[in-house]
Design a protein around this motif. Sequence first.
Motif, PDB file in Angstrom:
ATOM      1  N   ASP A 174       0.775  -1.364  -0.177  1.00 14.88           N
ATOM      2  CA  ASP A 174       0.110  -0.151  -0.126  1.00 14.88           C
ATOM      3  C   ASP A 174       0.721   1.030  -0.184  1.00 14.88           C
ATOM      4  O   ASP A 174       1.098   1.691   1.229  1.00 14.88           O
ATOM      5  CB  ASP A 174      -1.149  -0.188   1.407  1.00 14.88           C
ATOM      6  CG  ASP A 174      -2.239  -0.559   0.566  1.00 14.88           C
ATOM      7  OD1 ASP A 174      -2.509  -1.409  -0.183  1.00 14.88           O
ATOM      8  OD2 ASP A 174      -3.183  -0.370   1.707  1.00 14.88           O
ATOM      9  N   TYR A 177      -1.427   5.579  -2.492  1.00 22.20           N
ATOM     10  CA  TYR A 177      -2.586   5.072  -2.475  1.00 22.20           C
ATOM     11  C   TYR A 177      -3.139   6.377  -3.414  1.00 22.20           C
ATOM     12  O   TYR A 177      -3.359   7.148  -3.373  1.00 22.20           O
ATOM     13  CB  TYR A 177      -3.257   6.050  -1.407  1.00 22.20           C
ATOM     14  CG  TYR A 177      -3.435   5.087  -0.181  1.00 22.20           C
ATOM     15  CD1 TYR A 177      -3.466   4.430  -0.051  1.00 22.20           C
ATOM     16  CD2 TYR A 177      -1.623   5.234   0.647  1.00 22.20           C
ATOM     17  CE1 TYR A 177      -4.287   2.951   1.319  1.00 22.20           C
ATOM     18  CE2 TYR A 177      -1.991   4.192   1.605  1.00 22.20           C
ATOM     19  CZ  TYR A 177      -2.873   3.325   1.561  1.00 22.20           C
ATOM     20  OH  TYR A 177      -2.592   2.469   3.218  1.00 22.20           O
ATOM     21  N   SER A 181      -3.583   6.426  -9.775  1.00 27.39           N
ATOM     22  CA  SER A 181      -4.848   7.101  -9.090  1.00 27.39           C
ATOM     23  C   SER A 181      -3.880   8.598 -10.042  1.00 27.39           C
ATOM     24  O   SER A 181      -2.375   9.166 -10.558  1.00 27.39           O
ATOM     25  CB  SER A 181      -4.413   8.292  -7.756  1.00 27.39           C
ATOM     26  OG  SER A 181      -4.869   6.966  -7.317  1.00 27.39           O
ATOM     27  N   HIS A 210      -3.451  -2.207  -2.762  1.00 25.64           N
ATOM     28  CA  HIS A 210      -3.694  -1.069  -3.790  1.00 25.64           C
ATOM     29  C   HIS A 210      -2.793  -0.670  -4.807  1.00 25.64           C
ATOM     30  O   HIS A 210      -2.461   0.698  -5.583  1.00 25.64           O
ATOM     31  CB  HIS A 210      -3.138   0.716  -2.372  1.00 25.64           C
ATOM     32  CG  HIS A 210      -4.446   0.786  -1.813  1.00 25.64           C
ATOM     33  ND1 HIS A 210      -5.691   1.827  -2.088  1.00 25.64           N
ATOM     34  CD2 HIS A 210      -4.868  -0.025  -0.850  1.00 25.64           C
ATOM     35  CE1 HIS A 210      -6.304   2.059  -1.190  1.00 25.64           C
ATOM     36  NE2 HIS A 210      -6.258   1.273  -0.314  1.00 25.64           N
ATOM     37  N   HIS A 344      -5.034  -0.020   8.971  1.00 25.81           N
ATOM     38  CA  HIS A 344      -4.514   0.796   9.967  1.00 25.81           C
ATOM     39  C   HIS A 344      -3.937   1.350  11.219  1.00 25.81           C
ATOM     40  O   HIS A 344      -5.166   1.931  12.178  1.00 25.81           O
ATOM     41  CB  HIS A 344      -5.054   2.061   8.711  1.00 25.81           C
ATOM     42  CG  HIS A 344      -5.575   1.977   7.638  1.00 25.81           C
ATOM     43  ND1 HIS A 344      -6.228   2.175   6.549  1.00 25.81           N
ATOM     44  CD2 HIS A 344      -4.012   1.158   6.743  1.00 25.81           C
ATOM     45  CE1 HIS A 344      -5.803   2.385   5.424  1.00 25.81           C
ATOM     46  NE2 HIS A 344      -4.644   1.661   5.534  1.00 25.81           N
ATOM     47  N   ASN A 384      -2.344   6.272   5.696  1.00 28.14           N
ATOM     48  CA  ASN A 384      -2.553   5.683   5.252  1.00 28.14           C
ATOM     49  C   ASN A 384      -2.809   7.158   4.277  1.00 28.14           C
ATOM     50  O   ASN A 384      -3.981   8.321   5.214  1.00 28.14           O
ATOM     51  CB  ASN A 384      -3.688   5.388   4.753  1.00 28.14           C
ATOM     52  CG  ASN A 384      -4.475   5.100   5.961  1.00 28.14           C
ATOM     53  OD1 ASN A 384      -6.003   5.808   5.581  1.00 28.14           O
ATOM     54  ND2 ASN A 384      -4.157   5.307   7.144  1.00 28.14           N
ATOM     55  N   HIS A 385      -3.600   7.418   2.501  1.00 25.73           N
ATOM     56  CA  HIS A 385      -4.135   8.807   2.224  1.00 25.73           C
ATOM     57  C   HIS A 385      -5.455   9.685   2.773  1.00 25.73           C
ATOM     58  O   HIS A 385      -5.859  10.266   2.620  1.00 25.73           O
ATOM     59  CB  HIS A 385      -3.435   8.153   0.803  1.00 25.73           C
ATOM     60  CG  HIS A 385      -4.773   9.786   0.275  1.00 25.73           C
ATOM     61  ND1 HIS A 385      -4.035  10.976  -0.141  1.00 25.73           N
ATOM     62  CD2 HIS A 385      -5.704   9.548  -0.571  1.00 25.73           C
ATOM     63  CE1 HIS A 385      -4.954  11.256  -0.709  1.00 25.73           C
ATOM     64  NE2 HIS A 385      -5.930  10.832  -1.154  1.00 25.73           N
ATOM     65  N   TYR A 386      -6.261   8.236   2.606  1.00 25.88           N
ATOM     66  CA  TYR A 386      -7.441   8.192   4.270  1.00 25.88           C
ATOM     67  C   TYR A 386      -7.726   8.773   4.902  1.00 25.88           C
ATOM     68  O   TYR A 386      -8.456   9.832   5.061  1.00 25.88           O
ATOM     69  CB  TYR A 386      -8.318   7.222   3.019  1.00 25.88           C
ATOM     70  CG  TYR A 386      -7.820   6.648   2.114  1.00 25.88           C
ATOM     71  CD1 TYR A 386      -8.614   7.036   0.240  1.00 25.88           C
ATOM     72  CD2 TYR A 386      -7.670   5.686   1.626  1.00 25.88           C
ATOM     73  CE1 TYR A 386      -8.363   6.781  -0.481  1.00 25.88           C
ATOM     74  CE2 TYR A 386      -7.212   4.945   0.115  1.00 25.88           C
ATOM     75  CZ  TYR A 386      -7.470   5.735  -0.547  1.00 25.88           C
ATOM     76  OH  TYR A 386      -7.370   5.216  -2.137  1.00 25.88           O
ATOM     77  N   HIS A 388      -8.174   7.234   7.072  1.00 26.81           N
ATOM     78  CA  HIS A 388      -9.472   6.481   8.182  1.00 26.81           C
ATOM     79  C   HIS A 388      -8.028   5.040   8.613  1.00 26.81           C
ATOM     80  O   HIS A 388      -7.745   4.643   7.408  1.00 26.81           O
ATOM     81  CB  HIS A 388     -10.462   5.962   7.713  1.00 26.81           C
ATOM     82  CG  HIS A 388     -10.262   5.475   6.087  1.00 26.81           C
ATOM     83  ND1 HIS A 388      -9.691   3.868   5.568  1.00 26.81           N
ATOM     84  CD2 HIS A 388     -11.056   5.296   4.771  1.00 26.81           C
ATOM     85  CE1 HIS A 388      -9.179   3.797   4.542  1.00 26.81           C
ATOM     86  NE2 HIS A 388      -9.609   4.534   3.764  1.00 26.81           N
TER      87      HIS A 388
END
Length: 445
Positions: A174, A177, A181, A210, A344, A384-386, A388
């Motif tokens: 991962d 991210y 994209s 990812h 995460h 992590n990018h999100y 969350h």
Amino acid sequence: MRFLLITAFLIHLAISGLVTPEQIHISWTENPNEMRVTWTSFVPLDSWVIYRPILCNDPQHNSFDFTQVQGNYTKFNEGTVTVRYAFIYTSIIKNLLPDCHYEYYIQNDASFSKSYIFNGRTPESVNSYRDVDNKLNMIIFGDWGTGPIGELTSALLGIDSKVKEFTGILHLGDIGYNLNSDDGLIGDMYGNQVQDITASIPYMTLPGNHEDADNMTHYKIRFKMPYNEYNQGTGLFYSFNIGPVHFVTLNTEVYYREAKSDLQAEIQLEWLKQDLETANLHRKKRPWIIVTSHHPLYCSYDFTELDGTERNKCCGHEAQFLRDKLEDIFYYNAVDIFFGAHLHAYERMTAIYKNITVQSEYDDYNTHKNPKATIHILDGNAGNHYAHNADITKTPQLWSQYRTNDYGYGRMTFHNKTHLLFEQVSDYTMSVIDSLWVIKTIERF
Ligand SMILES: *[C@@H]1O[C@H](CO)[C@@H](O)[C@H](O)[C@H]1NC(C)=O
Ligand SMILES: *[C@@H]1O[C@H](CO)[C@@H](O)[C@H](O)[C@H]1NC(C)=O
Ligand SMILES: *[C@@H]1O[C@H](CO)[C@@H](O)[C@H](O)[C@H]1NC(C)=O
Ligand SMILES: *[C@@H]1O[C@H](CO)[C@@H](O)[C@H](O)[C@H]1NC(C)=O
Ligand SMILES: [Fe+2]
């Protein structure tokens, strides 16, 4: 006049950032005393790595003069919506002297990069003054991307690696991210965000979910990992020996979703068995075996959803599925520690076999002396990018020792053949929040 025009054109490209070598990172290869340097530009140009040995233990090894080695590029369309060609260069510096550090920069016909320094110690290299006591410092984490959260780890690890010298980094999938994209712009942004770290410390990776897109094309082109007969140059799974340790990386994507492949799973399993068998022939010389992958075999994070409904996915049936494939192989080959990521969060567990803690000769909260099964650690929260992250679990299992969802990373210090210290560093407290000594005075195998 023509010369002036060409010069003006190149200056224009340099200003627009298309020619400057970027996303520089280094990694070990399948051969001793080699370092691979990988970088990107958006115009094809003759490019070289310019390097010299410095700070050598033997002063005669130092060199005032630079040597150069040319890079070869792969023309790669990073885009899916629009066509975006990148030229991804790779070059191998050979005959490294393990008692030296190396200063290097990338030069092409129009521009050049900053210079960086790396340690000449590589897998299997011998007689390094740093090998005298065999002490080895490694960084380990998974799930690291761009944005303000990923930057927390970039900042702290950047400082940490200036204060301490780390021999290598293991990134358990991962990455960025996602690398693909926004037509690959995110992958490029990530490569630049981590460059100061990954251009100085060998950056060893394995793929996570990812990286699945388009049969992991972005991953395979951007991160060239060691070749072996089984991975056929894909670098999706490999192992290396450094100091007193045998490190193994696995591609667990073969078991899940898009990247699922029974054939590749079978090939990898056959390789793993042979690899560990060989590692065990050298256990006296190299007592530690560390295995890593993106998906964990144990964790207690998502047994329930936030609202209390049963979920039981990543730490439940997916982890169980992986245990059925891998746990006995780890157990019977006396793998010391298995590291996973994907969730995460951070969770340190005991030595476990078949979902039950196996007592060591001596155990306390921060020590296992002569463990009798594989210790499990989940280290999936470099940022992590999100943003969350897994909620602190409400269902810690009996073998769970320490849990946090702080962003951060792990440090492994192999003091010698008998003592290993693992530490988890938090980006928030900027200090070690959990640690474990593993002590082995007798070999289980
Ligand atoms: C670059 O290409 C040359 C010529 O084909 C080859 O000899 C060399 O091994 C290549 N280098 C790398 C790092 O792939
Ligand atoms: C996907 O990649 C793997 C490994 O690189 C390769 O063996 C396989 O043939 C590829 N599959 C497709 C559908 O391209
Ligand atoms: C594993 O052990 C825990 C207790 O720690 C138990 O709740 C869980 O059901 C067990 N899982 C399996 C798959 O046996
Ligand atoms: C190994 O390292 C530990 C921790 O630093 C130390 O206490 C021990 O004496 C060392 N053992 C040897 C044989 O050097
Ligand atoms: Fe993941």
